[in-house]
Design an enzyme around this catalytic site. Structure first.
Site, PDB file in Angstrom:
ATOM      1  N   HIS A 123       1.171  -1.206  -0.024  1.00 54.92           N
ATOM      2  CA  HIS A 123       0.039   0.167   0.142  1.00 54.92           C
ATOM      3  C   HIS A 123       0.842   1.164  -0.006  1.00 54.92           C
ATOM      4  CE1 HIS A 123      -4.576  -1.084   0.895  1.00 54.92           C
ATOM      5  NE2 HIS A 123      -3.834  -2.255   0.726  1.00 54.92           N
ATOM      6  N   PRO A 126      -2.953   2.581  18.432  1.00 54.98           N
ATOM      7  CA  PRO A 126      -3.117   1.872  17.096  1.00 54.98           C
ATOM      8  C   PRO A 126      -2.967   3.177  15.878  1.00 54.98           C
ATOM      9  CG  PRO A 126      -4.987   1.498  18.226  1.00 54.98           C
ATOM     10  CD  PRO A 126      -4.243   2.286  19.329  1.00 54.98           C
ATOM     11  N   TYR A 182       5.366   7.839   8.344  1.00 52.54           N
ATOM     12  CA  TYR A 182       4.317   6.554   8.219  1.00 52.54           C
ATOM     13  C   TYR A 182       4.601   5.464   7.811  1.00 52.54           C
ATOM     14  CZ  TYR A 182      -0.483   5.824   7.104  1.00 52.54           C
ATOM     15  OH  TYR A 182      -1.830   5.074   7.025  1.00 52.54           O
TER      16      TYR A 182
HETATM   17  P1  RFL Z   1       2.112  -9.502  21.803  1.00 49.81           P
HETATM   18  O1  RFL Z   1       1.694  -9.972  20.252  1.00 49.81           O
HETATM   19  O2  RFL Z   1       0.928  -9.190  22.750  1.00 49.81           O
HETATM   20  O3  RFL Z   1       2.621 -11.309  22.254  1.00 49.81           O
HETATM   21  C1  RFL Z   1       2.914 -11.442  23.741  1.00 49.81           C
HETATM   22  C2  RFL Z   1       2.659 -12.931  23.864  1.00 49.81           C
HETATM   23  O4  RFL Z   1       3.229 -13.231  25.287  1.00 49.81           O
HETATM   24  C3  RFL Z   1       2.095 -14.116  25.834  1.00 49.81           C
HETATM   25  N1  RFL Z   1       2.266 -13.963  27.475  1.00 49.81           N
HETATM   26  C4  RFL Z   1       2.768 -14.855  28.165  1.00 49.81           C
HETATM   27  N2  RFL Z   1       3.356 -15.941  27.787  1.00 49.81           N
HETATM   28  C5  RFL Z   1       4.082 -16.721  28.739  1.00 49.81           C
HETATM   29  N3  RFL Z   1       4.041 -16.364  30.130  1.00 49.81           N
HETATM   30  C6  RFL Z   1       3.167 -15.071  30.386  1.00 49.81           C
HETATM   31  N4  RFL Z   1       3.069 -14.783  31.708  1.00 49.81           N
HETATM   32  C7  RFL Z   1       2.551 -14.307  29.395  1.00 49.81           C
HETATM   33  N5  RFL Z   1       2.040 -13.015  29.266  1.00 49.81           N
HETATM   34  C8  RFL Z   1       1.768 -12.899  28.271  1.00 49.81           C
HETATM   35  C9  RFL Z   1       0.932 -13.627  25.188  1.00 49.81           C
HETATM   36  O5  RFL Z   1      -0.058 -14.636  25.264  1.00 49.81           O
HETATM   37  C10 RFL Z   1       1.243 -13.255  23.852  1.00 49.81           C
HETATM   38  O6  RFL Z   1       1.002 -14.465  23.055  1.00 49.81           O
HETATM   39  O7  RFL Z   1       3.313  -8.804  21.883  1.00 49.81           O
HETATM   40  P2  RFL Z   1       4.707  -8.369  20.994  1.00 49.81           P
HETATM   41  O8  RFL Z   1       5.019  -9.420  20.548  1.00 49.81           O
HETATM   42  O9  RFL Z   1       5.200  -7.336  21.539  1.00 49.81           O
HETATM   43  O10 RFL Z   1       3.785  -7.776  19.868  1.00 49.81           O
HETATM   44  C11 RFL Z   1       3.220  -6.482  19.789  1.00 49.81           C
HETATM   45  C12 RFL Z   1       1.872  -6.500  18.875  1.00 49.81           C
HETATM   46  O11 RFL Z   1       1.126  -7.440  19.152  1.00 49.81           O
HETATM   47  C13 RFL Z   1       0.968  -5.028  18.825  1.00 49.81           C
HETATM   48  O12 RFL Z   1       2.049  -4.033  19.116  1.00 49.81           O
HETATM   49  C14 RFL Z   1       0.177  -4.775  17.825  1.00 49.81           C
HETATM   50  O13 RFL Z   1      -0.796  -5.869  17.558  1.00 49.81           O
HETATM   51  C15 RFL Z   1      -0.305  -3.295  18.031  1.00 49.81           C
HETATM   52  N6  RFL Z   1      -1.161  -3.012  16.615  1.00 49.81           N
HETATM   53  C16 RFL Z   1      -0.548  -2.780  15.416  1.00 49.81           C
HETATM   54  N7  RFL Z   1       0.943  -2.759  15.262  1.00 49.81           N
HETATM   55  C17 RFL Z   1       1.360  -2.331  14.068  1.00 49.81           C
HETATM   56  O14 RFL Z   1       2.584  -2.453  14.051  1.00 49.81           O
HETATM   57  N8  RFL Z   1       0.328  -2.377  13.123  1.00 49.81           N
HETATM   58  C18 RFL Z   1      -0.952  -2.114  12.945  1.00 49.81           C
HETATM   59  O15 RFL Z   1      -1.484  -2.217  12.145  1.00 49.81           O
HETATM   60  C19 RFL Z   1      -1.643  -2.725  14.369  1.00 49.81           C
HETATM   61  N9  RFL Z   1      -2.937  -2.671  14.793  1.00 49.81           N
HETATM   62  C20 RFL Z   1      -2.625  -3.208  16.697  1.00 49.81           C
HETATM   63  C21 RFL Z   1      -3.231  -2.831  15.701  1.00 49.81           C
HETATM   64  C22 RFL Z   1      -3.283  -3.644  18.180  1.00 49.81           C
HETATM   65  C23 RFL Z   1      -4.473  -3.722  18.353  1.00 49.81           C
HETATM   66  N10 RFL Z   1      -5.270  -3.882  19.645  1.00 49.81           N
HETATM   67  C24 RFL Z   1      -6.013  -5.122  19.756  1.00 49.81           C
HETATM   68  C25 RFL Z   1      -4.453  -3.467  20.667  1.00 49.81           C
HETATM   69  C26 RFL Z   1      -4.891  -3.122  15.717  1.00 49.81           C
HETATM   70  C27 RFL Z   1      -5.476  -3.290  17.007  1.00 49.81           C
HETATM   71  C28 RFL Z   1      -6.624  -3.673  17.103  1.00 49.81           C
END
Ligand code: RFL
Length: 433
Positions: free
Chosen positions: A111, A336, A430
């Site tokens: 995109h 986000p 961006y």
């Molecule tokens: P994650 O993906 O939250 O993974 C963490 C993992 O740790 C596990 N965990 C444990 N495991 C063992 N023992 C424990 N005590 C634990 N506690 C937790 C969890 O089960 C999980 O599997 O963190 P990580 O790897 O740092 O990744 C971060 C991203 O997931 C997050 O920043 C993004 O999803 C944010 N986000 C977006 N980021 C982008 O770069 N581009 C986007 O378009 C974008 N859109 C979004 C988003 C986040 C959203 N939400 C739901 C907040 C859209 C949304 C709606």
């Protein structure tokens, strides 16, 4: 009672059969609060199988550094958790360089243009042309599935349903991560994972950050007092580009995901309940806020996920404590608005992997010592961009001077489309170049 030591290979290979049954008399139950205990050892214990944890695991595995990933959730849960979708230019390049982009190259969609709508006008920003880069839209759960498959097909071990419940010894080189093994047996089993380093990749609600004594960290928080209803709908994107609609009733956005699924956002009150947003209200608001001159081309369909998010950002400083290193959402969360969270998480993992590789391969701990110092300027740059974007697309700035803010927004949009220097800066931030 003496405890027996197992390599995680032995444990993981028997995991499906259940520890107790599989290891039978092989392990000696330890007297830990009446629970059985298994001990194991690895070089790097990675807590969390999200994007940060899995990218780190793959980079270490490639260098022959022993690591084990412990994950609280089941594999099915992790592989279907839909969140991010926009992968920055620089992150795509990085994944390609390391051979981690096969699925993304096959099914991701580049995109290069986004659109702002305000007061009946459209402002189209060709950020790809301006920056020489592109986002690739590839849902987070697809990327996670790809990374998991790669890691495990190369012999990597991920212990699912193993929540880490305790971390100790990070400050004196005797780090131990204790997990509870969630199997179906009545007596819960504990796994003590001894390691040189702990990578806290366990997201914002994980254990790692809270395991650092409060005297050693500062947490910077910004609550914007704004809510977003985050929606996934089973419809193709009505508009083929990313759309940010700025409306008197609040922001509305459309982010393409797959040919069948589109993400929408609607500004709402932070405390709103999902149940207050039934389908007909959602589509009515989206239609109204995204219309241009009363017209809109919105395709409607079933809503498959709805969730109210609080717009807030948090940064923890420093991102390390002794032999514990935080990466991704465990260290910082970001609204986000600019689609940056997953991109930051992967960038953290890249820098942390480089530091660990230098430690093990060159016996050079400089990069590890400087991990936090290296990452924080980037984290704050991205926070600054997200904050700027948030103020661009929301009319509520907490000042009651709505009319003034409205005019500021228009002035910003006009500069974005009228000034090359302004637009270039936006495009670079961006797209993440
Ligand atoms: P994650 O993906 O939250 O993974 C963490 C993992 O740790 C596990 N965990 C444990 N495991 C063992 N023992 C424990 N005590 C634990 N506690 C937790 C969890 O089960 C999980 O599997 O963190 P990580 O790897 O740092 O990744 C971060 C991203 O997931 C997050 O920043 C993004 O999803 C944010 N986000 C977006 N980021 C982008 O770069 N581009 C986007 O378009 C974008 N859109 C979004 C988003 C986040 C959203 N939400 C739901 C907040 C859209 C949304 C709606």
């Amino acid at each position: 009672m003496a405890k027996r030591y197992f390599h995680y290979d032995e444990i993981a290979s028997e995991q499906s059969a259940g520890y107790t049954k599989a290891l039978g008399e092989e392990f000696v139950p330890g007297p830990v609060d009446g629970e059985d205990l298994i001990r194991s050892r690895t070089q790097v214990a990675i807590v969390g199988a999200g994007p940060a944890g899995l990218v780190l695991a793959l980079l270490l595995q490639h260098e022959g550094i022993d690591c084990v990933v412990v994950e609280r959730q089941t594999q099915a849960y992790v592989e279907t958790r839909a969140r991010a979708g926009f992968i920055e230019h620089r992150v795509v390049e990085f994944l390609r360089q390391h051979g981690l982009s096969e699925g993304l190259d096959l099914r991701g969609v580049p995109h290069t243009t986004c659109e702002f709508r305000h007061g009946g006008s459209q402002y189209i920003v060709p950020y790809g042309d301006l920056s020489g880069g592109a986002h690739v839209v590839y849902p987070q759960q697809f990327l996670v599935r790809d990374l998991l498959e790669l890691f495990t097909s190369r012999g990597g071990k991920v212990l699912f349903s193993h929540p880490a419940v305790k971390m100790e010894g990070m400050e004196d080189n005797r780090a131990v991560v204790t997990c509870v093994v969630q199997d179906s047996s009545d007596s819960p089993l504990q796994l003590e994972l001894e390691c040189d380093f702990v990578a806290g990749c366990d997201g914002f609600h994980g254990l790692s950050r809270t395991s650092i004594p409060s005297t050693h960290v500062m947490t910077f928080t910004k609550q914007y007092g704004i809510g977003w209803l985050a929606l996934l709908a089973e419809v193709p994107s009505s508009m083929k580009r990313i759309v940010y609609a700025l409306h008197d009733s609040g922001f509305a956005g459309q982010m393409p995901r797959t040919p069948q699924v589109t993400r929408f956002y609607l500004e709402c009150l932070p405390g709103d309940l999902e149940s207050e947003w039934p389908d007909d209200r959602v589509w009515r608001e989206l239609r109204k806020r995204m219309a241009i001159d009363g017209e809109n081309d919105l395709i409607t369909g079933p809503i498959i996920e709805r969730r109210v998010l609080d717009m807030r950002s948090v940064v923890t400083e420093p991102m390390q404590y002794g032999n514990l290193f935080l990466a991704g959402d465990a260290a910082h969360i970001i609204t986000p608005v600019g689609a940056k969270g997953m991109n930051l998480a992967i960038a953290d993992a890249e820098v942390l992997a480089r530091a660990l590789i230098a430690h093990y391969r060159k016996r050079d701990g400089t990069l590890l010592r400087e991990y936090s110092k290296t990452r924080l300027p980037h984290v704050w740059r991205v926070q600054e961009f997200s904050d700027w974007m948030l103020r661009l697309i929301h009319s509520t700035d907490g000042s009651n001077e709505q009319a003034f803010s409205e005019r500021l927004r228009r002035a910003r949009l006009e500069r974005l489309c009228g000034s090359n220097a302004y637009a270039n800066l936006f495009a670079e931030s961006y797209v993440g170049r």
